[in-house]
Motif scaffolding. Structure first.
Motif, PDB file in Angstrom:
ATOM      1  N   VAL A  55     -34.140  45.859  22.865  1.00  0.00           N
ATOM      2  CA  VAL A  55     -33.801  45.678  22.028  1.00  0.00           C
ATOM      3  C   VAL A  55     -31.739  46.313  21.459  1.00  0.00           C
ATOM      4  O   VAL A  55     -32.001  47.410  21.710  1.00  0.00           O
ATOM      5  CB  VAL A  55     -34.967  46.065  21.052  1.00  0.00           C
ATOM      6  N   LEU A  56     -31.179  45.133  21.315  1.00  0.00           N
ATOM      7  CA  LEU A  56     -30.022  45.892  20.586  1.00  0.00           C
ATOM      8  C   LEU A  56     -30.203  45.425  19.344  1.00  0.00           C
ATOM      9  O   LEU A  56     -30.260  45.426  18.827  1.00  0.00           O
ATOM     10  CB  LEU A  56     -28.963  45.130  21.017  1.00  0.00           C
ATOM     11  N   GLU A  57     -29.686  47.603  18.807  1.00  0.00           N
ATOM     12  CA  GLU A  57     -29.463  47.512  16.721  1.00  0.00           C
ATOM     13  C   GLU A  57     -27.896  47.823  16.713  1.00  0.00           C
ATOM     14  O   GLU A  57     -27.539  48.701  17.527  1.00  0.00           O
ATOM     15  CB  GLU A  57     -31.164  49.186  17.141  1.00  0.00           C
ATOM     16  N   LEU A  58     -28.379  47.001  15.692  1.00  0.00           N
ATOM     17  CA  LEU A  58     -27.192  47.296  14.841  1.00  0.00           C
ATOM     18  C   LEU A  58     -27.350  47.335  13.546  1.00  0.00           C
ATOM     19  O   LEU A  58     -26.257  47.740  12.734  1.00  0.00           O
ATOM     20  CB  LEU A  58     -26.267  45.399  15.055  1.00  0.00           C
ATOM     21  N   GLY A  59     -28.244  48.158  13.445  1.00  0.00           N
ATOM     22  CA  GLY A  59     -28.598  49.019  12.357  1.00  0.00           C
ATOM     23  C   GLY A  59     -27.814  49.968  11.817  1.00  0.00           C
ATOM     24  O   GLY A  59     -27.772  50.952  12.490  1.00  0.00           O
ATOM     25  N   GLY A  64     -35.779  49.023  14.097  1.00  0.00           N
ATOM     26  CA  GLY A  64     -35.466  49.471  15.881  1.00  0.00           C
ATOM     27  C   GLY A  64     -36.052  50.782  16.035  1.00  0.00           C
ATOM     28  O   GLY A  64     -37.118  50.940  17.415  1.00  0.00           O
ATOM     29  N   ARG A  65     -37.069  51.595  15.609  1.00  0.00           N
ATOM     30  CA  ARG A  65     -37.630  53.402  15.515  1.00  0.00           C
ATOM     31  C   ARG A  65     -39.224  52.417  16.161  1.00  0.00           C
ATOM     32  O   ARG A  65     -39.459  53.020  16.863  1.00  0.00           O
ATOM     33  CB  ARG A  65     -37.627  53.902  15.057  1.00  0.00           C
ATOM     34  N   LEU A  66     -39.958  51.632  15.072  1.00  0.00           N
ATOM     35  CA  LEU A  66     -40.743  51.029  15.855  1.00  0.00           C
ATOM     36  C   LEU A  66     -41.220  50.493  17.245  1.00  0.00           C
ATOM     37  O   LEU A  66     -42.344  50.420  17.485  1.00  0.00           O
ATOM     38  CB  LEU A  66     -41.714  50.343  13.906  1.00  0.00           C
ATOM     39  N   LEU A  67     -40.117  49.504  17.424  1.00  0.00           N
ATOM     40  CA  LEU A  67     -40.115  49.125  18.625  1.00  0.00           C
ATOM     41  C   LEU A  67     -40.002  49.948  19.818  1.00  0.00           C
ATOM     42  O   LEU A  67     -40.830  49.915  20.996  1.00  0.00           O
ATOM     43  CB  LEU A  67     -38.770  47.660  18.641  1.00  0.00           C
ATOM     44  N   GLY A  68     -38.622  50.820  19.205  1.00  0.00           N
ATOM     45  CA  GLY A  68     -39.176  51.734  20.267  1.00  0.00           C
ATOM     46  C   GLY A  68     -40.369  52.763  20.528  1.00  0.00           C
ATOM     47  O   GLY A  68     -40.479  53.361  22.203  1.00  0.00           O
ATOM     48  N   ASP A  69     -40.696  52.984  19.368  1.00  0.00           N
ATOM     49  CA  ASP A  69     -42.567  53.645  19.472  1.00  0.00           C
ATOM     50  C   ASP A  69     -43.316  53.396  20.840  1.00  0.00           C
ATOM     51  O   ASP A  69     -43.828  53.179  21.178  1.00  0.00           O
ATOM     52  CB  ASP A  69     -43.148  53.924  18.027  1.00  0.00           C
ATOM     53  N   MET A  70     -43.198  51.488  20.531  1.00  0.00           N
ATOM     54  CA  MET A  70     -44.037  50.536  20.776  1.00  0.00           C
ATOM     55  C   MET A  70     -43.990  50.755  22.847  1.00  0.00           C
ATOM     56  O   MET A  70     -44.600  49.750  23.041  1.00  0.00           O
ATOM     57  CB  MET A  70     -44.459  49.542  20.982  1.00  0.00           C
ATOM     58  N   GLY A  71     -42.388  51.374  23.104  1.00  0.00           N
ATOM     59  CA  GLY A  71     -41.593  51.556  24.612  1.00  0.00           C
ATOM     60  C   GLY A  71     -40.906  50.289  24.872  1.00  0.00           C
ATOM     61  O   GLY A  71     -40.117  50.397  26.348  1.00  0.00           O
ATOM     62  N   ALA A  72     -40.108  49.453  24.120  1.00  0.00           N
ATOM     63  CA  ALA A  72     -38.756  48.925  24.321  1.00  0.00           C
ATOM     64  C   ALA A  72     -37.782  49.528  24.509  1.00  0.00           C
ATOM     65  O   ALA A  72     -37.858  51.033  24.252  1.00  0.00           O
ATOM     66  CB  ALA A  72     -38.813  47.825  22.802  1.00  0.00           C
ATOM     67  N   VAL A 132     -34.070  40.714  21.993  1.00  0.00           N
ATOM     68  CA  VAL A 132     -33.788  40.832  20.339  1.00  0.00           C
ATOM     69  C   VAL A 132     -32.679  41.896  20.050  1.00  0.00           C
ATOM     70  O   VAL A 132     -32.448  42.644  20.410  1.00  0.00           O
ATOM     71  CB  VAL A 132     -35.260  42.221  19.859  1.00  0.00           C
ATOM     72  N   VAL A 133     -32.364  41.434  19.006  1.00  0.00           N
ATOM     73  CA  VAL A 133     -31.410  41.859  18.305  1.00  0.00           C
ATOM     74  C   VAL A 133     -32.210  42.237  17.143  1.00  0.00           C
ATOM     75  O   VAL A 133     -32.459  41.223  16.081  1.00  0.00           O
ATOM     76  CB  VAL A 133     -30.053  41.214  18.320  1.00  0.00           C
ATOM     77  N   VAL A 134     -31.622  43.337  16.249  1.00  0.00           N
ATOM     78  CA  VAL A 134     -31.713  43.832  14.315  1.00  0.00           C
ATOM     79  C   VAL A 134     -30.800  44.343  14.470  1.00  0.00           C
ATOM     80  O   VAL A 134     -29.866  44.985  14.963  1.00  0.00           O
ATOM     81  CB  VAL A 134     -32.843  44.956  15.120  1.00  0.00           C
ATOM     82  N   GLU A 135     -30.560  43.570  13.092  1.00  0.00           N
ATOM     83  CA  GLU A 135     -28.992  43.976  12.437  1.00  0.00           C
ATOM     84  C   GLU A 135     -29.540  44.334  10.722  1.00  0.00           C
ATOM     85  O   GLU A 135     -30.205  43.179  10.490  1.00  0.00           O
ATOM     86  CB  GLU A 135     -28.437  42.722  12.526  1.00  0.00           C
ATOM     87  N   ASN A 136     -28.924  44.597   9.841  1.00  0.00           N
ATOM     88  CA  ASN A 136     -29.211  44.942   8.327  1.00  0.00           C
ATOM     89  C   ASN A 136     -27.978  44.970   7.547  1.00  0.00           C
ATOM     90  O   ASN A 136     -28.236  45.257   6.838  1.00  0.00           O
ATOM     91  CB  ASN A 136     -30.125  45.814   7.953  1.00  0.00           C
ATOM     92  N   PHE A 137     -26.723  44.160   8.422  1.00  0.00           N
ATOM     93  CA  PHE A 137     -25.616  43.626   7.532  1.00  0.00           C
ATOM     94  C   PHE A 137     -25.873  42.734   6.794  1.00  0.00           C
ATOM     95  O   PHE A 137     -26.737  41.948   6.538  1.00  0.00           O
ATOM     96  CB  PHE A 137     -24.384  42.933   8.468  1.00  0.00           C
ATOM     97  N   ARG A 138     -24.629  43.181   5.125  1.00  0.00           N
ATOM     98  CA  ARG A 138     -24.696  41.883   4.238  1.00  0.00           C
ATOM     99  C   ARG A 138     -24.730  40.035   5.604  1.00  0.00           C
ATOM    100  O   ARG A 138     -24.123  39.616   6.100  1.00  0.00           O
ATOM    101  CB  ARG A 138     -23.826  41.732   3.734  1.00  0.00           C
ATOM    102  N   PRO A 139     -25.619  39.422   4.509  1.00  0.00           N
ATOM    103  CA  PRO A 139     -25.565  37.862   5.680  1.00  0.00           C
ATOM    104  C   PRO A 139     -23.863  37.517   5.440  1.00  0.00           C
ATOM    105  O   PRO A 139     -23.345  37.667   4.524  1.00  0.00           O
ATOM    106  CB  PRO A 139     -26.008  37.311   4.396  1.00  0.00           C
ATOM    107  N   GLY A 140     -23.709  36.932   6.513  1.00  0.00           N
ATOM    108  CA  GLY A 140     -22.450  36.865   7.136  1.00  0.00           C
ATOM    109  C   GLY A 140     -21.036  37.045   8.169  1.00  0.00           C
ATOM    110  O   GLY A 140     -20.465  36.276   8.126  1.00  0.00           O
ATOM    111  N   THR A 141     -21.820  38.955   8.037  1.00  0.00           N
ATOM    112  CA  THR A 141     -21.734  39.035   9.059  1.00  0.00           C
ATOM    113  C   THR A 141     -20.837  38.990   9.841  1.00  0.00           C
ATOM    114  O   THR A 141     -19.829  38.980  10.935  1.00  0.00           O
ATOM    115  CB  THR A 141     -22.245  40.512   8.568  1.00  0.00           C
ATOM    116  N   LEU A 142     -22.157  38.619  10.755  1.00  0.00           N
ATOM    117  CA  LEU A 142     -22.348  38.317  12.317  1.00  0.00           C
ATOM    118  C   LEU A 142     -21.279  37.536  12.330  1.00  0.00           C
ATOM    119  O   LEU A 142     -20.735  37.054  12.843  1.00  0.00           O
ATOM    120  CB  LEU A 142     -23.647  38.587  12.739  1.00  0.00           C
TER     121      LEU A 142
END
Length: 404
Positions: free
Chosen positions: A15-19, A28-36, A97-107
């Motif tokens: 998982v790549l976490e951009l948030g 990202g924490r929850l995914l990491g807790d499960m081994g990612a 997986v990529v996780v991001e929580n930017f304002r829409p349009g940023t990426l």
């Protein structure tokens, strides 16, 4: 801990976490807790503000970080520059997986929209958390949990009638959105096993807050009822309330089911109340909720809270104290379930207790394997060297140019 080889149900997924701050890092924490294998990416000149959040502090270090940055490798990378974007796409090729929580349009402004990511890796799942979602008239508006809780109607349900609706002392909307994001990621990964292709997981803070509101919409749609705050109880659900014991402690008693209510009446020494027409069934108790709460409150006021909870539990009445965190961290049930666990905080140089892993899986349990990296970019050499094969000289150049 061998951070590159975690164990758990998601072992083998990257998982790549951009948030930043709450929602993205919580997912990202929850995914990491499960081994990612979660790789947290921070801008070289703008680390995640979560590093400075929380109330407890020692030598400038805030301990909120140890909770939401756990089980992650931290690297720095500037996605605003072409060389940084190319490095990121190299990481995308090797990730799930990529996780991001930017304002829409940023990426998209950076040339890293889903169309670009999926060209480099057709199986990539892009989880996007924003205030109002990626589409619709408000999509471009910035969003925070406090506002999302308000506009979704969730805040209106909290507190007491005719008083300003208070917030819970947490970023609840962010956490709800983070959990829904993880749910979407898991569903998308499952779908990928059949299609071979990833997809976008679009989570809005306001929608996450709306999704947990039970029957508020049909109550309004079919009954014209605008549900509002009801203080310490739910209207029409009785008895289920807070009651003050003789020692000043609050006890929650939930005995709204007929059989449980009969047990409560018996332990109160008033078994006849179970057959009283005012309280004989669920609807009757709801109509006479105030009167019933007064009867129970009077009885509870003469009881010590600890003794009371034990007595009620013994006879099958659901009850419990209103604990502070001081009681929570010594709760024998939570300790037995490994819900109070130690994170070894490298910057602090000692273990720091935090919440355990939920849910519990019998065959591939999650775990807390590390606290958050003490500094931004702590794993640059490990990730860029071992994963991407960049040599030391190239990493030095990227660092000197501000790319990492």
């Amino acid at each position: 801990m061998d951070e590159a080889s975690p164990t758990g149900a998601l072992s083998g997924f990257r998982v790549l976490e951009l948030g930043s701050l709450i929602a993205g890092p919580y997912a990202g924490r929850l995914l990491g807790d499960m081994g990612a294998d979660v790789i947290k990416i921070e801008a070289p000149d703008r680390p995640d503000p979560l590093r400075t959040w929380g109330q407890a502090e020692q030598d400038g270090h805030r301990f909120f970080w140890t909770v939401h940055a756990r089980n992650k490798r931290c690297i720095t990378l500037d996605l605003r520059v072409p060389r940084g974007r190319e490095v990121f796409l190299d990481l995308v090729e090797r990730s799930d997986v990529v996780v991001e929580n930017f304002r829409p349009g940023t990426l998209e402004r950076w040339g890293l929209g889903y169309d670009v990511l999926s060209q480099r890796n057709p199986g990539i799942v892009l989880a996007r958390v924003s205030g109002y979602g990626q589409t619709g008239p408000l999509a471009g508006r910035a969003g925070y949990a406090s506002v999302a809780e308000a506009v979704s109607g969730l805040r209106h349900l909290n507190g007491y009638p005719d008083q300003p609706p208070p917030r819970i002392a947490l970023s609840l909307g962010d956490s709800l959105a983070g959990m829904f994001a993880v749910q979407g990621v898991l569903a998308a990964l499952l779908a990928r096993t059949a299609s071979g292709r990833g997809q976008v997981v679009d989570v809005a803070l306001n929608e996450a807050c709306l999704a947990v509101q039970e029957s508020t919409i049909p109550d309004y749609d079919r009954g014209g009822i605008v549900r509002g705050p009801s203080g310490t109880r739910l209207e029409g659900i009785a008895p289920s309330n807070l009651y003050a014991a003789s020692d000043g402690s609050w006890v929650v008693i939930a005995a709204n089911q007929d059989t449980v209510f009969a047990r409560l009446c018996a332990v109160m020494g008033q078994p006849e109340l179970a057959d009283d027409p005012r309280f004989a069934d669920h609807r009757a108790r709801g109509r006479n909720q105030d009167e019933l709460d007064e009867l129970i409150a009077k009885w509870v006021s003469g009881q010590d809270s600890s003794t009371l909870v034990d007595r009620l539990t013994e006879v099958g009445v659901v009850a419990g104290p209103v604990n502070t965190v001081a009681e929570v961290v010594t709760d024998p049930q939570l300790l037995a379930r490994e819900m109070i666990v130690e994170h070894y905080d490298e910057r602090f140089g000692a273990p720091v207790r935090g919440p355990g892993v939920v849910p519990k899986l019998s065959a591939t349990p999650g775990s807390v394997r590390s606290a958050g990296a003490p500094t931004p970019g702590a794993h640059n050499a490990q990730v860029y060297g071992d994963l991407l094969g960049r040599d030391v000289a190239e990493l030095d150049r990227l660092h000197a140019d501000g790319v990492i």
